[in-house]
Design a protein around this motif. Structure first.
Motif, mmCIF file in Angstrom:
data_model
loop_
_atom_site.group_PDB
_atom_site.id
_atom_site.type_symbol
_atom_site.label_atom_id
_atom_site.label_comp_id
_atom_site.label_asym_id
_atom_site.label_seq_id
_atom_site.Cartn_x
_atom_site.Cartn_y
_atom_site.Cartn_z
ATOM 1 N N MET A 1 24.103 8.306 11.970
ATOM 2 C CA MET A 1 22.708 7.867 12.093
ATOM 3 C C MET A 1 22.237 7.262 10.773
ATOM 4 S SD MET A 1 21.681 8.769 15.222
ATOM 5 C CE MET A 1 19.939 9.202 15.315
ATOM 6 N N THR A 2 21.435 6.209 10.858
ATOM 7 C CA THR A 2 20.862 5.570 9.678
ATOM 8 C C THR A 2 19.494 6.163 9.397
ATOM 9 O OG1 THR A 2 22.036 3.503 10.116
ATOM 10 C CG2 THR A 2 20.093 3.382 8.711
ATOM 11 N N THR A 3 19.312 6.681 8.170
ATOM 12 C CA THR A 3 18.042 7.301 7.806
ATOM 13 C C THR A 3 17.201 6.342 6.973
ATOM 14 O OG1 THR A 3 18.986 9.524 7.815
ATOM 15 C CG2 THR A 3 16.935 9.217 6.586
ATOM 16 N N VAL A 4 15.952 6.153 7.392
ATOM 17 C CA VAL A 4 14.958 5.398 6.625
ATOM 18 C C VAL A 4 13.969 6.417 6.082
ATOM 19 C CG1 VAL A 4 13.165 3.632 6.684
ATOM 20 C CG2 VAL A 4 15.233 3.372 8.087
ATOM 21 N N TYR A 5 13.804 6.439 4.771
ATOM 22 C CA TYR A 5 12.883 7.383 4.124
ATOM 23 C C TYR A 5 11.552 6.678 3.900
ATOM 24 C CZ TYR A 5 11.762 11.538 1.359
ATOM 25 O OH TYR A 5 11.219 12.727 0.905
ATOM 26 N N ILE A 6 10.489 7.208 4.491
ATOM 27 C CA ILE A 6 9.160 6.596 4.405
ATOM 28 C C ILE A 6 8.242 7.521 3.622
ATOM 29 C CG2 ILE A 6 7.185 5.724 5.694
ATOM 30 C CD1 ILE A 6 9.053 5.091 7.993
ATOM 31 N N ALA A 7 7.577 6.996 2.607
ATOM 32 C CA ALA A 7 6.656 7.790 1.794
ATOM 33 C C ALA A 7 5.280 7.139 1.795
ATOM 34 C CB ALA A 7 7.169 7.922 0.362
ATOM 35 N N ALA A 8 4.327 7.780 2.470
ATOM 36 C CA ALA A 8 2.929 7.330 2.482
ATOM 37 C C ALA A 8 2.100 8.348 1.706
ATOM 38 C CB ALA A 8 2.423 7.210 3.912
ATOM 39 N N GLY A 9 1.015 7.899 1.085
ATOM 40 C CA GLY A 9 0.253 8.792 0.228
ATOM 41 C C GLY A 9 -1.171 9.065 0.656
ATOM 42 N N GLU A 10 -1.643 8.430 1.742
ATOM 43 C CA GLU A 10 -3.015 8.654 2.186
ATOM 44 C C GLU A 10 -3.158 8.217 3.643
ATOM 45 O OE1 GLU A 10 -5.937 5.939 0.400
ATOM 46 O OE2 GLU A 10 -4.239 5.014 -0.625
ATOM 47 N N ALA A 11 -4.373 8.392 4.183
ATOM 48 C CA ALA A 11 -4.581 8.190 5.620
ATOM 49 C C ALA A 11 -4.241 6.777 6.078
ATOM 50 C CB ALA A 11 -6.028 8.534 5.979
ATOM 51 N N SER A 12 -4.639 5.761 5.322
ATOM 52 C CA SER A 12 -4.355 4.393 5.749
ATOM 53 C C SER A 12 -2.859 4.120 5.757
ATOM 54 C CB SER A 12 -5.081 3.387 4.847
ATOM 55 O OG SER A 12 -4.692 3.548 3.495
ATOM 56 N N GLY A 13 -2.127 4.654 4.779
ATOM 57 C CA GLY A 13 -0.680 4.508 4.763
ATOM 58 C C GLY A 13 -0.009 5.259 5.890
ATOM 59 N N ASP A 14 -0.602 6.378 6.283
ATOM 60 C CA ASP A 14 -0.094 7.156 7.412
ATOM 61 C C ASP A 14 -0.143 6.329 8.694
ATOM 62 O OD1 ASP A 14 0.683 9.430 8.961
ATOM 63 O OD2 ASP A 14 -1.424 9.887 9.350
ATOM 64 N N ILE A 15 -1.223 5.584 8.888
ATOM 65 C CA ILE A 15 -1.347 4.718 10.063
ATOM 66 C C ILE A 15 -0.285 3.614 10.021
ATOM 67 C CG2 ILE A 15 -2.834 3.045 11.234
ATOM 68 C CD1 ILE A 15 -5.221 4.749 10.265
ATOM 69 N N LEU A 16 -0.111 3.005 8.855
ATOM 70 C CA LEU A 16 0.913 1.970 8.712
ATOM 71 C C LEU A 16 2.299 2.525 9.019
ATOM 72 C CD1 LEU A 16 -0.014 0.023 5.453
ATOM 73 C CD2 LEU A 16 -0.232 -0.737 7.790
ATOM 74 N N GLY A 17 2.572 3.721 8.475
ATOM 75 C CA GLY A 17 3.862 4.331 8.701
ATOM 76 C C GLY A 17 4.118 4.615 10.166
ATOM 77 N N ALA A 18 3.094 5.104 10.866
ATOM 78 C CA ALA A 18 3.248 5.411 12.291
ATOM 79 C C ALA A 18 3.554 4.153 13.098
ATOM 80 C CB ALA A 18 1.983 6.086 12.812
#
Length: 369
Positions: A1-18
């Protein structure tokens, strides 16, 4: 499996990440995800390394008391990436945390993609040289950002602004549980900014006509602060939290009192006339005034190259001025029409060449993989 590590730091980044996770899964169901996110990423089955609310800080004096905790979270993230060895690291916005994380893990040799270009065009342009040493590619939200970073040797993809995917544009005023004239109040998603902005925003509301109902937008990171201080408004209030609720409240509202940032673009997408307010503590205000390099703080105003949305920032973010700027939007239909026409011109510049912003971002991630 290929793992992508995503690091968001606040609510707006959380939406982008989702949205990014959803768009990537639609293209490659074999991908695995790990890293740091919030409740919107959790809805995609993402398990965060720690609670994203611990990173929701802004302002020089607000960060200082939390340095030890932030350092511990940084060490945890570095150790997690070192152990997992993902194929790609995607850092999202929040450069104070994410770009420091990128610097720490750069020696591992894992490609690093930073989503949301740091606003070097607004303040501290010298940062671009440091950024070039920390990331391998940038996904830019604004069309004028690519040349700035490409000149420093950083490849850039303009993917469009995710606000174009916001639920805010699809509200239904008939679904709100109240009647009469309402005012949307968006005090932010960071603990420090909400604590600073609630008092002047509440006093502003007390200066408006008595029939105006304040509708407070809640973010998960600061919801408890807003709820604890309901009494400061001096009149009944409504609160909204879920994206659909917010969209309906936007559709029903006469105007908005919005903190500077993505919330203002969200209001523009919804066609909600609004005023922007933002301030730090006095020491931070003095420093930021010296560092700020652009004519406007609002992206709507920057894109239109004129003040479509009134901006009351730093020392000007006070109740008398905020109320005076809001009253025409509450009482004057022509003022409302002028703002909405400006919104249309500004938002037209935020669209990617093809598809939705999250889809353009996913395609860029897959190209890197």
């Amino acid at each position: 499996m290929t793992t992508v590590y995503i690091a968001a730091g606040e609510a707006s980044g959380d939406i982008l990440g989702a949205r990014l996770i959803a768009a990537l899964r639609a293209r490659d169901a074999t991908l695995e995800f790990a890293g740091i996110g919030g409740e919107r990423m959790a809805e995609q089955g993402f398990a965060s390394l720690f609670d994203i609310r611990q990173l929701a800080l802004m302002g020089i004096m607000e960060v200082l008391p939390s340095l030890r905790r932030l350092s511990q979270r940084m060490d945890e993230a570095v150790a997690d990436i070192t152990a997992r060895r993902p194929r790609l690291i995607v850092t999202i916005d929040s450069p104070g945390f994410t770009l420091r994380l990128a610097a720490r893990v750069k020696p591992l040799g894992i490609p690093i993609l930073h989503y949301v270009a740091p606003q070097v065009w607004a303040w501290r342009p010298g940062r671009v040289k440091k950024i070039a040493k920390r990331v391998d590619r940038i996904l830019a939200l604004l069309p004028f950002e690519a040349p700035i970073f490409e000149a420093a040797g950083i490849p850039v993809d303009f993917v469009g602004h995710p606000i174009l995917e916001s639920e805010a544009a699809h509200g239904d005023a008939s679904r709100v549980p109240y009647t009469g004239r309402s005012l949307i109040v968006m005090p932010g998603s960071r603990r420090g900014e909400v604590s600073r902005l609630l008092p002047p925003f509440a006093e502003t509301v007390r200066r408006l006509p008595a029939d105006i109902l304040p509708v407070i937008g809640l973010a998960g990171t600061v919801e408890e602060i807003v709820r604890r201080q309901q009494a400061v408004w001096g009149r009944p209030i409504q609160t909204v939290r879920a994206p659909g609720e917010k969209a309906d409240a936007f559709a029903a509202a006469r105007a908005g009192l919005i903190k500077s940032g993505t919330s203002s673009l969200e209001a523009a997408v919804a066609g909600l006339p609004h005023v922007i307010g933002y301030t730090f503590n006095p020491i931070s205000n003095a420093i930021i005034r010296q560092l700020f390099r652009v004519k406007y703080a609002s992206l709507v105003n920057l894109l239109a190259d004129e003040e479509i949305v009134p901006e009351l920032l730093l020392e000007k973010c006070e109740p008398r001025g905020l109320a005076a700027a809001l009253l025409p939007l509450i009482e004057d239909d022509e003022a409302v029409a002028r703002q909405r026409e400006g919104f249309s011109r500004a938002l037209a510049k935020l669209r990617p060449e093809k598809g939705l912003p999250s889809e353009a971002a996913a395609e860029a991630v897959l190209r890197m993989l």
